[in-house]
Every structure is written in structure tokens, then in C-alpha cells.
Design an enzyme around this catalytic site. Sequence first.
Site, PDB file in Angstrom:
ATOM      1  N   HIS A 187     -57.260 -27.141  38.957  1.00 50.61           N
ATOM      2  CA  HIS A 187     -57.807 -25.991  39.703  1.00 50.61           C
ATOM      3  C   HIS A 187     -59.214 -26.309  40.175  1.00 50.61           C
ATOM      4  CE1 HIS A 187     -59.447 -25.112  35.722  1.00 50.61           C
ATOM      5  NE2 HIS A 187     -60.206 -24.158  36.223  1.00 50.61           N
ATOM      6  N   HIS A 239     -62.361 -25.091  39.882  1.00 47.73           N
ATOM      7  CA  HIS A 239     -63.664 -24.828  39.265  1.00 47.73           C
ATOM      8  C   HIS A 239     -64.499 -26.101  39.105  1.00 47.73           C
ATOM      9  CE1 HIS A 239     -62.285 -20.743  37.438  1.00 47.73           C
ATOM     10  NE2 HIS A 239     -62.711 -20.624  38.683  1.00 47.73           N
ATOM     11  N   HIS A 274     -55.726 -17.640  35.970  1.00 45.51           N
ATOM     12  CA  HIS A 274     -57.149 -18.015  35.826  1.00 45.51           C
ATOM     13  C   HIS A 274     -57.724 -18.214  37.223  1.00 45.51           C
ATOM     14  CE1 HIS A 274     -60.729 -19.911  34.184  1.00 45.51           C
ATOM     15  NE2 HIS A 274     -60.494 -21.009  34.873  1.00 45.51           N
ATOM     16  N   ASP A 297     -66.451 -27.254  36.828  1.00 43.28           N
ATOM     17  CA  ASP A 297     -66.409 -28.017  35.569  1.00 43.28           C
ATOM     18  C   ASP A 297     -65.121 -28.840  35.449  1.00 43.28           C
ATOM     19  OD1 ASP A 297     -65.100 -25.441  35.129  1.00 43.28           O
ATOM     20  OD2 ASP A 297     -65.037 -25.963  32.997  1.00 43.28           O
ATOM     21  N   HIS A 298     -64.267 -28.779  36.484  1.00 38.42           N
ATOM     22  CA  HIS A 298     -63.040 -29.587  36.523  1.00 38.42           C
ATOM     23  C   HIS A 298     -63.012 -30.549  37.716  1.00 38.42           C
ATOM     24  CE1 HIS A 298     -60.939 -26.992  33.471  1.00 38.42           C
ATOM     25  NE2 HIS A 298     -62.026 -26.302  33.766  1.00 38.42           N
ATOM     26  N   HIS A 333     -60.759 -27.050  27.295  1.00 40.63           N
ATOM     27  CA  HIS A 333     -61.971 -26.628  26.570  1.00 40.63           C
ATOM     28  C   HIS A 333     -61.720 -26.554  25.066  1.00 40.63           C
ATOM     29  CE1 HIS A 333     -64.538 -25.388  30.013  1.00 40.63           C
ATOM     30  NE2 HIS A 333     -63.382 -25.105  30.599  1.00 40.63           N
ATOM     31  N   ASP A 384     -57.267 -24.664  32.375  1.00 44.97           N
ATOM     32  CA  ASP A 384     -57.843 -23.453  31.781  1.00 44.97           C
ATOM     33  C   ASP A 384     -56.833 -22.317  31.722  1.00 44.97           C
ATOM     34  OD1 ASP A 384     -60.245 -24.747  31.519  1.00 44.97           O
ATOM     35  OD2 ASP A 384     -61.272 -23.657  33.122  1.00 44.97           O
TER      36      ASP A 384
HETATM   37 FE    FE Z   1     -63.039 -24.800  32.776  1.00 47.78          FE
HETATM   38 ZN    ZN Z   2     -61.670 -22.857  35.101  1.00 49.54          ZN
END
Ligand code: FE
Ligand code: ZN
Length: 261
Positions: A52, A54, A113, A56-57, A173, A135
Site C-alpha cells: 500500500h 503509505h 486500512h 513508511d512502506h 509493524h 498493515d
Molecule cells: Fe505502516
Molecule cells: Zn499503513
Amino acid sequence: MNLVAVPAFTDNYIWMLHDGRQAIVVDPGEAAPVERALDERRLVLQAIVVTHHHGDHTGGIEALLPRLAPDATDGGVIATGRERIAHRTRAVVGDDVVTLLGCEFRVIDVPGHTAGHVAFYGEPAGEAPILLCGDTLFSGGCGRLFEGTPAQMLASLDALAALPDDTRVCCAHEYTLSNLAFASAVEPGNAALADYRAHCIRLRERGEPTLPGRLQTERAINPFLRSREPAVIASALRQGAANDSPVEVFAAIREWKNNYR
Ligand code: FE
Ligand code: ZN
């Protein structure tokens, strides 16, 4: 196939699969830990897989492009086709099949998400299956609903919960201990949950990841996979669920978790 959780930021894992020569990484939010993990093992990067959009990915994708092999799999950046992902070379959606290091992975649409979140499920020969779920599913928890509805997320989690018992659940995570504290509030009488929580506390005291978890365990302890269990329904009704339907129960538990400290 080797499965490695590469720690990133404060609580992300960038999952790496490798065969001793070639590697793929999943959701590289930053590049440096991936570069170190590749260099330490002298691995060639065959593909970057993205669940996805985001940051942080995805934040490490661009810096890793020069590390991709000239014959990278599907051009090197295999990502959800329902979101904007810079540098994507292959867009995938539910039921597509991606071959990573010789193992076929099936793409599963898991909106909730984010709207276009996908998961990847593979059965390496002679090993327990692998689920790369970003996530969507966490050990003892699930992702926040940033872009989807409770009904969508419940359907996504139900699809993941239907995978084989011994599936290794590779979440993005390390949220397990806080998730299990909340799960214990939802189901104080769940003995399997109490045992698993004690086990995970010991792992974290030793500095070890709690992941990958096993799907069988998640079905026994994760309240977001247990919307049809009487104890979870009772807790949801106390939190204001309108009725005992799985979607109402799931939504009430998710809302409670959003505000739980
Ligand atoms: Fe994340
Ligand atoms: Zn995420």
C-alpha cells in the site's frame, strides 16, 4: 527460502525473502536497513513488493532502484495496482499471481486500512505458507481504517483468516504487545490469549521479534478475527455496538481500540 524481519524506523519490519543468492523485500519504508541486510548476506535484489501507498512502506523504493538486478522480476517494483505508487513496474490486483524466487504468490485484495491495499500469499515447497499482509493484519490487532469501511476491513480480515493454520503471518509493524494488552481487555477470560501474551513479553524482553505469528494463533487470540465469538460480542455490546452482527461488533471493537490507552 529464508525469511528475515529487517527492522526499520521504530517499529516497522521490512520483510526479506532470500535463497542465499537472490532476495526480495516487502514495503521498504527506508533503504539503509535493506542495503545493509543485502550487503551482509551478499544478496542480489530481485524485486521490491509493495502492499500500500503509505510512506513508511514506500519511502525507500527510489533509493533502492539502483540495487535491483538487471533481470529484476517483472521490472523490479511490484505493487498494488489500485493506488499511486511511484516507480511501479508491475501493477497487481486480487487473484493475480506473482512468482518471487521461484515461488508463486497469490495477490489478495484487502481494502480497509487503505482503499487499494493488497496482501501476498505463497506456499514455498516443503515449508509453512507465507502471508505478507502489510498493515491489514497485525498480531493481536489490525490496521486502522484510514480509507475503508468496517465492512470492507472485516471482509479483508475474513479472507486472510481463511488461509491455512500454519501460515506465517508477516505483519509490517511490531505492535504485538500493545495489541495484546487491548485484546486482554476485550477478552479477559481467553486463556490462549493470556499464554500468548506471556510468550510475547518474554520474546520482547530478549529483544526478539514476535513475528511472524501463526494464523492458527491469530484466530485464537486476535479480537479482530473473532467478531463472532460470544465474549467479543458481549464486549462490543458494552462498548455501544448497535447489535451483534459481525460488522457492528468489529466496528465497535475497532472504535474502542482507536481510543484505548
Ligand atoms: Fe505502516
Ligand atoms: Zn499503513
